[in-house]
Design a protein around this motif. Sequence first.
Motif, PDB file in Angstrom:
ATOM      1  N   ALA A   1      16.548  76.953  96.953  1.00 26.57           N
ATOM      2  CA  ALA A   1      16.429  77.384  95.879  1.00 26.57           C
ATOM      3  C   ALA A   1      17.490  79.007  96.057  1.00 26.57           C
ATOM      4  N   GLY A   2      17.988  79.567  97.488  1.00 23.99           N
ATOM      5  CA  GLY A   2      19.234  80.742  97.726  1.00 23.99           C
ATOM      6  C   GLY A   2      20.225  80.170  97.884  1.00 23.99           C
ATOM      7  N   THR A   3      20.956  78.943  97.293  1.00 26.46           N
ATOM      8  CA  THR A   3      22.349  79.118  96.899  1.00 26.46           C
ATOM      9  C   THR A   3      22.441  79.266  95.008  1.00 26.46           C
ATOM     10  N   MET A   4      21.441  78.638  94.344  1.00 26.45           N
ATOM     11  CA  MET A   4      20.785  78.068  93.370  1.00 26.45           C
ATOM     12  C   MET A   4      20.751  79.749  92.646  1.00 26.45           C
ATOM     13  N   PHE A   5      19.958  80.609  93.460  1.00 26.84           N
ATOM     14  CA  PHE A   5      19.555  82.183  92.850  1.00 26.84           C
ATOM     15  C   PHE A   5      20.980  82.906  92.623  1.00 26.84           C
ATOM     16  N   THR A   6      22.182  82.676  94.280  1.00 26.34           N
ATOM     17  CA  THR A   6      23.541  83.120  94.011  1.00 26.34           C
ATOM     18  C   THR A   6      24.498  82.619  93.621  1.00 26.34           C
ATOM     19  N   SER A   7      23.963  81.876  92.602  1.00 32.97           N
ATOM     20  CA  SER A   7      25.093  80.952  92.268  1.00 32.97           C
ATOM     21  C   SER A   7      26.084  81.935  90.158  1.00 32.97           C
ATOM     22  N   ASP A   8      25.714  83.245  90.343  1.00 37.35           N
ATOM     23  CA  ASP A   8      26.158  83.729  89.349  1.00 37.35           C
ATOM     24  C   ASP A   8      27.539  84.256  89.428  1.00 37.35           C
TER      25      ASP A   8
ATOM     26  N   THR B   1      16.006  75.778  82.760  1.00 30.89           N
ATOM     27  CA  THR B   1      15.853  74.868  83.792  1.00 30.89           C
ATOM     28  C   THR B   1      16.681  75.449  85.207  1.00 30.89           C
ATOM     29  N   TYR B   2      17.403  75.735  85.506  1.00 30.58           N
ATOM     30  CA  TYR B   2      17.817  76.467  86.557  1.00 30.58           C
ATOM     31  C   TYR B   2      16.527  77.404  87.111  1.00 30.58           C
ATOM     32  N   GLN B   3      15.696  77.896  85.992  1.00 34.39           N
ATOM     33  CA  GLN B   3      14.962  79.425  86.397  1.00 34.39           C
ATOM     34  C   GLN B   3      13.743  78.656  86.968  1.00 34.39           C
ATOM     35  N   PHE B   4      13.898  77.595  86.531  1.00 33.70           N
ATOM     36  CA  PHE B   4      12.581  76.256  86.903  1.00 33.70           C
ATOM     37  C   PHE B   4      12.779  76.015  88.618  1.00 33.70           C
ATOM     38  N   PHE B   5      14.742  75.438  88.360  1.00 36.87           N
ATOM     39  CA  PHE B   5      14.398  75.096  89.726  1.00 36.87           C
ATOM     40  C   PHE B   5      14.273  76.423  90.736  1.00 36.87           C
ATOM     41  N   VAL B   6      14.578  77.136  90.505  1.00 32.30           N
ATOM     42  CA  VAL B   6      14.473  78.525  91.902  1.00 32.30           C
ATOM     43  C   VAL B   6      13.402  78.696  92.341  1.00 32.30           C
ATOM     44  N   ILE B   7      12.033  78.989  91.496  1.00 38.07           N
ATOM     45  CA  ILE B   7      11.040  78.603  91.251  1.00 38.07           C
ATOM     46  C   ILE B   7      10.297  77.139  92.005  1.00 38.07           C
ATOM     47  N   ALA B   8      10.865  76.442  91.786  1.00 35.98           N
ATOM     48  CA  ALA B   8       9.691  75.451  92.268  1.00 35.98           C
ATOM     49  C   ALA B   8      10.429  75.103  93.350  1.00 35.98           C
ATOM     50  N   MET B   9      11.459  75.184  93.718  1.00 34.45           N
ATOM     51  CA  MET B   9      12.015  75.320  95.191  1.00 34.45           C
ATOM     52  C   MET B   9      11.600  75.889  96.012  1.00 34.45           C
ATOM     53  N   SER B  10      12.057  77.611  95.700  1.00 30.49           N
ATOM     54  CA  SER B  10      10.601  78.263  96.639  1.00 30.49           C
ATOM     55  C   SER B  10       9.364  78.434  96.506  1.00 30.49           C
ATOM     56  N   ILE B  11       8.222  77.717  95.908  1.00 30.34           N
ATOM     57  CA  ILE B  11       7.559  76.405  95.923  1.00 30.34           C
ATOM     58  C   ILE B  11       6.846  75.748  97.289  1.00 30.34           C
TER      59      ILE B  11
ATOM     60  N   VAL C   1      18.103  65.776  99.242  1.00 27.24           N
ATOM     61  CA  VAL C   1      18.138  65.922 100.546  1.00 27.24           C
ATOM     62  C   VAL C   1      16.472  66.626 100.884  1.00 27.24           C
ATOM     63  N   ALA C   2      15.954  67.489 100.829  1.00 24.64           N
ATOM     64  CA  ALA C   2      14.507  67.701 100.603  1.00 24.64           C
ATOM     65  C   ALA C   2      13.407  66.620 100.268  1.00 24.64           C
ATOM     66  N   VAL C   3      14.307  65.701  99.148  1.00 26.23           N
ATOM     67  CA  VAL C   3      13.542  65.248  98.256  1.00 26.23           C
ATOM     68  C   VAL C   3      12.967  63.656  99.565  1.00 26.23           C
ATOM     69  N   VAL C   4      14.129  63.467 100.240  1.00 33.51           N
ATOM     70  CA  VAL C   4      14.611  62.465 100.858  1.00 33.51           C
ATOM     71  C   VAL C   4      13.501  62.321 102.387  1.00 33.51           C
ATOM     72  N   PHE C   5      13.548  63.788 102.262  1.00 30.12           N
ATOM     73  CA  PHE C   5      12.390  64.145 103.951  1.00 30.12           C
ATOM     74  C   PHE C   5      10.909  64.360 103.690  1.00 30.12           C
ATOM     75  N   PHE C   6      11.227  64.471 102.427  1.00 30.43           N
ATOM     76  CA  PHE C   6       9.741  64.541 101.709  1.00 30.43           C
ATOM     77  C   PHE C   6       9.319  62.711 101.668  1.00 30.43           C
ATOM     78  N   THR C   7       9.730  62.244 101.291  1.00 28.29           N
ATOM     79  CA  THR C   7       9.405  60.724 101.448  1.00 28.29           C
ATOM     80  C   THR C   7       9.239  60.344 102.925  1.00 28.29           C
ATOM     81  N   ILE C   8       9.846  60.710 103.395  1.00 28.26           N
ATOM     82  CA  ILE C   8      10.249  60.222 105.047  1.00 28.26           C
ATOM     83  C   ILE C   8       9.127  60.502 105.925  1.00 28.26           C
ATOM     84  N   LEU C   9       8.334  61.797 105.325  1.00 30.75           N
ATOM     85  CA  LEU C   9       7.121  62.362 105.953  1.00 30.75           C
ATOM     86  C   LEU C   9       5.892  61.609 105.498  1.00 30.75           C
ATOM     87  N   VAL C  10       5.584  61.225 104.242  1.00 31.54           N
ATOM     88  CA  VAL C  10       4.793  60.797 103.511  1.00 31.54           C
ATOM     89  C   VAL C  10       4.643  59.098 104.282  1.00 31.54           C
TER      90      VAL C  10
END
Length: 204
Positions: A62-69, A90-100, A185-194
């Motif tokens: 989220a932080g990297t995408m937010f500062t990608s200007d 799409t990138y706006q949705f990405f920042v909001i989603a990853m922040s959530i 990478v976060a998706v991989v971690f979530f998969t392992i958690l499930v």
Amino acid sequence: MKNESTIIDVPAESSSAMKGKAPLIGVAKDHTTSGSGGYKRGLSIFDFLLRIAAIIAASVAAGTMFTSDETLPFFTQFLQFEAGYDDLPTYQFFVIAMSIVSGYLLLSLPISVVTIVRPLATAPRLLLLVLDTAALAFNMAAASSAAAISYLAHNGNQNTNWLPICQQFGDFCLKSSGAVVSSFVAVVFFTILVVLSGVALKRH
């Protein structure tokens, strides 16, 4: 006297037999419970560490995408060439989603601690399984959509006359692509958690 002796001896015998059997049953039960609890506590500790790693990955995304200007060094009197995440929905949705997702992971840490303190409890583990599955789907949606836009930014699309912009906005593309990788990478971690939660619940 003989009758009295007989009456006293019989309860003493049964009492000693009961005393001999009782500790054996108690020891076997405690051993089984402590073994299962130790295994589940180990899974819970691993779950907690994975959540910290997932928080880092999601926050970096989220932080990297937010500062990608990026603004190009050349401009005219009326035009200034700039690219940022807020130029693409799409990138706006990405920042909001990853922040959530990052916020959810942070709030889930106390529940993970409960599973460490009470490794045999089913309710906290089941709650984490449901919420982690929903967060995994949300994370995957954001990462996949952003990956599609990053592909177009790098390669364009000749059929629709969409030109690649990464030759001009190299830093913007580099940061946005890095954010997408971090989200996967976060998706991989979530998969392992499930999977961990499912394994822990299956052994109940």
